[in-house]
Design an enzyme around this catalytic site. Structure first.
Site, PDB file in Angstrom:
ATOM      1  N   LYS A   1       0.683  -1.230  -0.305  1.00  0.00           N
ATOM      2  CA  LYS A   1      -0.045   0.119   0.226  1.00  0.00           C
ATOM      3  C   LYS A   1       0.717   0.942   0.046  1.00  0.00           C
ATOM      4  CE  LYS A   1      -4.140   1.963   2.720  1.00  0.00           C
ATOM      5  NZ  LYS A   1      -4.561   2.048   3.647  1.00  0.00           N
TER       6      LYS A   1
ATOM      7  N   SER B   1     -10.266   1.837   3.105  1.00  0.00           N
ATOM      8  CA  SER B   1      -8.467   3.025   1.811  1.00  0.00           C
ATOM      9  C   SER B   1      -8.028   2.444   1.038  1.00  0.00           C
ATOM     10  CB  SER B   1      -8.095   4.464   2.926  1.00  0.00           C
ATOM     11  OG  SER B   1      -6.970   3.548   3.971  1.00  0.00           O
TER      12      SER B   1
ATOM     13  N   SER C   1      -9.330  -0.140   7.524  1.00  0.00           N
ATOM     14  CA  SER C   1      -8.945   0.239   5.866  1.00  0.00           C
ATOM     15  C   SER C   1      -7.925  -1.312   5.857  1.00  0.00           C
ATOM     16  CB  SER C   1      -8.096   0.948   5.975  1.00  0.00           C
ATOM     17  OG  SER C   1      -8.667   2.427   5.617  1.00  0.00           O
TER      18      SER C   1
HETATM   19  N1  GLN Z   1     -12.724   4.311   6.677  1.00  0.00           N
HETATM   20  C1  GLN Z   1     -12.691   4.584   7.562  1.00  0.00           C
HETATM   21  C2  GLN Z   1     -12.170   5.787   7.533  1.00  0.00           C
HETATM   22  O1  GLN Z   1     -12.034   6.731   6.674  1.00  0.00           O
HETATM   23  C3  GLN Z   1     -10.920   3.384   8.107  1.00  0.00           C
HETATM   24  C4  GLN Z   1      -9.882   4.147   7.543  1.00  0.00           C
HETATM   25  C5  GLN Z   1      -8.019   3.670   7.950  1.00  0.00           C
HETATM   26  O2  GLN Z   1      -8.391   2.725   8.638  1.00  0.00           O
HETATM   27  N2  GLN Z   1      -7.497   4.071   7.462  1.00  0.00           N
HETATM   28  O3  GLN Z   1     -11.052   6.644   8.625  1.00  0.00           O
END
Ligand code: GLN
Length: 508
Positions: A81, A156, A180
């Site tokens: 990532k 994400s 994410s």
């Molecule tokens: N979707 C969650 C957010 O927008 C989690 C993001 C993540 O785990 N990086 O914060």
């Protein structure tokens, strides 16, 4: 080619490498070819490092023929990532503000991946600074879900999940601040594991919310996740929150689970993480998976975690507060982009404002504003202070629940993959995707999402297993048991049911 190398799981590929049926150069080239074939449509990769990957592969092959002792995943390619820094490879965190930045060092987990001889295929797409649940907040375009190209791959870490689901990589790294790794796993039919906080070094991750962030594996099998977790995890003196202890035996736990005996194990169904708001097909698969666990000998009990109802609200104060502070370093002076003010005097402050105004996307700006507000002197107690108290209550709920059950379970995400644009203009609807994953981050406990079938819409669904801190082995044991049992009923992996990507018929 008789067998398609890209269809093998990481541990199957590792076995073929070990017995000499396949070389790492062949395996790496096969994945690079697959990327060339399908990534024009998927956009899972922001950068492909073909030359470096093939050089690592050739080196591992040479070491293997020289009889060197190699690790269990040596020669198996991996995608990373783009929030993880990689020496000499572009790292953007999905943001324009870091466009063109080449890190001068490797994250600890990247060092470990390199030392273990895994060729790095490239860097995967993501929501900007890991803020989002759909990868639509990337500054570099959407990643598409291999199950349906009109749908999101989760976020994400949608790039890592899509790459693994589409057989572009057998392994990938994700990061999980609020879900994410796990939610993209659920909506793409892959396995995603968030380790115990402090179990994998954060040194070299571009921080979003430091008290919540955790890196972990994205794979196609539970055993592969355990193997990759063992490779990247363990104490790192360069991360002050790293746990100074050895990891539990994760791959052994997965193998034990796959043997299929869960006798005596207590599985707690979290009352607050199911029912209303969950898509019908998600709830149906969840109920069936509970039956599967019962059939394997587990005792299923209901537990209540009353403060989980407030976890999402607390998260959306703590996370932006920490993010607003972490993102202050992107000031146009130190990294990447620098924008001169279009008119008026050129002062440091005005360059900073112009750079951040141009370089950050809307979601990042929203969270920086929210976090700065929550931390401001007049509102600190009302918002940030209260959220921290809720966080403590969530942790106590976990402690009480783990007195009654060895693992806790829930659906990973309330719905299957939605269509592009469906939630983009409604931040609250987007945030609700993480309602089941966020409590684990607030408490630092580990969690894994395991594919547990298709919903009525034909799209994959995930089953979340949470374990107490430092008992990550438990989630792999239960996950592998569920996976082995479900694959028997499906006659193979769930991903075998995904539609073939017909690249020639598609345009970007
Ligand atoms: N979707 C969650 C957010 O927008 C989690 C993001 C993540 O785990 N990086 O914060």
């Amino acid at each position: 080619m008789t067998t398609d190398i890209t269809r093998l799981s990481a541990s199957e590929l590792a076995a073929s490498l070990a017995d000499g049926t396949v070389s790492s150069v062949e395996a790496t080239q096969a994945h690079l070819d697959r990327i060339a074939e399908v990534d024009g449509d998927l956009n899972a990769f922001l950068h492909v490092s073909a030359e470096e990957a093939l050089a690592t592969a050739a080196d591992v092959d040479a070491r293997r023929s020289a009889g060197d002792e190699l690790g269990p995943l040596a020669g198996v390619p991996i995608a990373i990532k783009d929030v993880v820094v990689t020496k000499g490879l572009p790292t953007t965190a999905g943001s324009k503000i870091l466009e063109g930045w080449i890190p001068p060092y490797d994250a600890t987990l990247v060092e470990r991946i390199k030392a273990a001889g895994l060729p790095i295929l490239g860097k995967t797409n993501m929501d900007e600074f890991a803020m989002g649940s759909s990868t639509e907040h990337s500054a570099y375009g959407n990643t598409r879900n291999p199950w349906d190209l009109d749908r999101i791959p989760g976020g994400s870490g949608g790039g890592s999940a899509a790459a693994v689901a589409a057989f572009e990589a057998p392994l990938a790294i994700g990061t999980d601040t609020g879900g994410s790794i796990r939610q993209p796993g659920a909506v793409t039919g892959t396995v995603g594991a968030k380790p115990t906080y402090g179990g994998v070094s954060r040194y070299g991750l571009i921080a979003m919310a430091s008290s919540l962030d955790q890196a972990g594996p994205v794979t196609r099998t539970v055993l592969d996740a355990a193997l990759l977790h063992e490779l990247i995890g363990g104490h790192d003196p360069r991360d002050s929150t790293s746990i100074p202890e050895a990891l539990p035996r994760l791959a052994d736990a997965a193998r034990l689970g796959a043997a299929g005996d869960l006798k005596g194990l207590r599985v707690g169904v979290v009352k607050e993480l199911s029912g209303e708001g969950y898509q019908e097909g998600v709830s149906a698969r969840f109920a069936e998976s509970l039956d599967t666990l019962r059939a394997l000998g587990a005792e299923v009990v209901e537990v209540s975690c009353p403060h989980f109802t407030y976890a999402l609200d607390a998260y959306y104060l703590i996370m932006p507060a920490e993010a607003s502070s972490n993102l202050a370093k992107f000031d146009g002076m130190r990294f990447g982009l620098r924008v001169q003010p279009s008119e008026g005097p050129v002062t440091a402050e005005r360059v900073m404002a112009a750079t951040r105004g141009t370089g950050f996307g809307d979601e990042v700006k929203r969270r920086v504003i929210l976090g700065t507000y929550a931390l401001s002197a007049g509102y600190y107690d009302a918002y940030y202070g209260s959220a921290q108290k809720v966080r403590t209550l969530v942790q106590r709920d976990f402690a009480a629940a783990f007195d009654q059950a060895d693992v806790l379970v829930s659906p990973t995400a309330p719905t299957t993959a939605f269509k592009f644009g469906e939630k983009l203009d409604d931040p609250l609807a987007m945030y609700l995707n993480d309602v089941a994953t966020i409590p684990a981050n607030l408490a630092g406990v580990p969690g894994v999402s395991v594919p547990n079938g298709l919903s009525d819409d034909g799209l994959p669904v995930g089953f979340q297993i949470l374990a107490p801190a430092k008992a990550d082995d438990r989630m792999y044991r239960v996950g592998a048991a569920l996976e082995a049992s479900l694959e028997k009923t499906w006659g193979g992996p769930l991903l075998a049911q995904a539609p073939e990507l017909k690249t020639t018929e598609l345009t970007r």
